[in-house]
Design an enzyme around this catalytic site. Structure first.
Site, PDB file in Angstrom:
ATOM      1  N   LYS A  93       0.852  -1.200   0.000  1.00  0.00           N
ATOM      2  CA  LYS A  93       0.000   0.000   0.000  1.00  0.00           C
ATOM      3  C   LYS A  93       0.881   1.241   0.000  1.00  0.00           C
ATOM      4  O   LYS A  93       0.611   2.204  -0.721  1.00  0.00           O
ATOM      5  CB  LYS A  93      -0.937  -0.003   1.213  1.00  0.00           C
ATOM      6  N   GLN A  98      -4.874  -1.772   9.636  1.00  0.00           N
ATOM      7  CA  GLN A  98      -4.625  -3.056   8.962  1.00  0.00           C
ATOM      8  C   GLN A  98      -5.153  -4.197   9.836  1.00  0.00           C
ATOM      9  O   GLN A  98      -4.730  -4.360  10.971  1.00  0.00           O
ATOM     10  CB  GLN A  98      -3.113  -3.207   8.698  1.00  0.00           C
ATOM     11  N   ASP A 136     -11.133   2.671   4.252  1.00  0.00           N
ATOM     12  CA  ASP A 136     -11.540   1.289   3.986  1.00  0.00           C
ATOM     13  C   ASP A 136     -13.056   1.139   3.900  1.00  0.00           C
ATOM     14  O   ASP A 136     -13.564   0.050   3.644  1.00  0.00           O
ATOM     15  CB  ASP A 136     -10.993   0.396   5.113  1.00  0.00           C
TER      16      ASP A 136
END
Ligand code: NAD
Length: 302
Positions: A57, A101, A124
């Site tokens: 990422k 994460q 997200d």
């Protein structure tokens, strides 16, 4: 009628195209806004798979011109400390997207942390506000993996309208949002999960199969209707005979591919799209927050 040879849904190539377009967009916006978009990724512990995803990422951010604000915490970090860092990032004007994460160590409450992220920085798309917007079909930040699957279908002009889609897996991260997105795209959607009594019969009815479970070879050739579109979201690390680790999905690719009309490879399918959608979400938030025009010429509606 003989089936056409199956087509590989090339997420890697599409993700690259999306990143090139984002890089251009960001370069264009930079003088107007005076700073690049910023993404903060919070990682806890040393899970090698998570570390690889985070590195990926960050590299992708660098390629398109998004500033990374990485935070790596020891495995025993407290909920209070993480919450405090999220609050600081919420207030940080340079940060447009915040991502935790997953998975987190067991002593941490991931859902409670997701609540702390400002919905407009929820890169997200997992905050209840953004999930609610998805249910209500309102514009908002969308969960990256499901949005990536929809973008891949669009790219290959595979309209879900009128098709029977079977989604296997019902997580908030993948299964539920993808089912909602397929429903909004006028598919008839069935959700299957660990308590579904006859998975084979359920999957056999599908024109579109989406496997999001985390079990190698769960979907075998005898479960797939000839000509079905097969989307493999699963990412599983397995060892081959020589002991070498490699990534596979949930679908027995070698045997399912010949029966399918379109199929995603693992790697190079949905995973690459997830990262591209994360960059797109961050840039979209940046534009919303800076009142710049996102000027989205892509077909996906937010
Ligand atoms: P999860 O563990 O939260 O959910 C798994 C789901 O599978 C559950 O809803 C469960 O009911 C269902 N399930 C379990 N065993 C089953 C069985 N035998 N038959 C039918 N259903 C069964 O996992 P998740 O976070 O949704 O992730 C699923 C997979 O997708 C994992 O392999 C994960 O690594 C992968 N993933 C990939 C991406 C990507 O970018 N490609 C992104 C997120 C997750």
């Amino acid at each position: 009628m003989p089936l056409q040879p199956p087509v590989l849904l090339d997420g890697k190539q599409l993700a690259q195209q999306m990143q090139d377009a984002l890089a251009q967009k960001i370069q264009h916006l930079l003088p107007q806004v005076g700073r690049p978009p910023g993404l903060a990724v919070l990682m806890v512990g040393d899970n090698p798979a998570s570390a690889a995803y985070v590195r990926n990422k960050e590299r992708a951010c660098e390629r398109v011109g998004i500033a990374s604000f990485g935070h790596h915490f020891p495995a025993d970090v407290s909920q209070a400390e993480l919450t405090q860092v999220i609050h600081q990032l919420n207030a940080d004007e340079r940060v447009d997207g915040i991502l935790v994460q997953l998975p987190l160590p067991n002593h941490l409450d991931a859902e409670a942390l997701l609540y702390e992220i400002l919905p407009e920085k929820d890169a997200d798309g997992l905050h209840p506000m953004n999930l609610g917007r998805l249910v209500r079909k309102e514009p908002g930040l969308k969960s990256c993996t499901p949005a990536g699957v929809m973008r891949l279908l669009e790219q290959y002009q595979l309209s879900p309208q009128g098709k029977h889609a079977v989604v296997i897996g019902r997580s908030i991260l993948v299964g539920k949002p993808i089912a909602l997105m397929l429903l909004d795209a006028n598919a008839t959607v069935t959700m299957a999960h660990s308590k579904t009594p006859d998975l084979k019969a359920t999957v056999l009815a599908a024109d579109i199969v989406v496997a999001a479970v985390g079990q190698p070879n769960l979907i075998t050739a005898d479960m797939v209707k000839p000509g079905a579109i097969v989307i493999d979201v699963g990412i599983n690390r397995v060892q081959d005979e020589s002991g070498k680790a490699r990534l596979v999905g949930d679908v027995d690719f070698a045997n399912v591919q010949p029966r399918s009309s379109y199929i995603t490879p693992v790697p190079g399918g949905v995973g690459a799209m997830t990262v591209a959608m994360l960059l797109e979400n961050t840039t979209w938030s940046y534009c919303q927050r800076c009142k710049a025009s996102y000027n989205d010429e892509t077909p996906t509606q937010r």
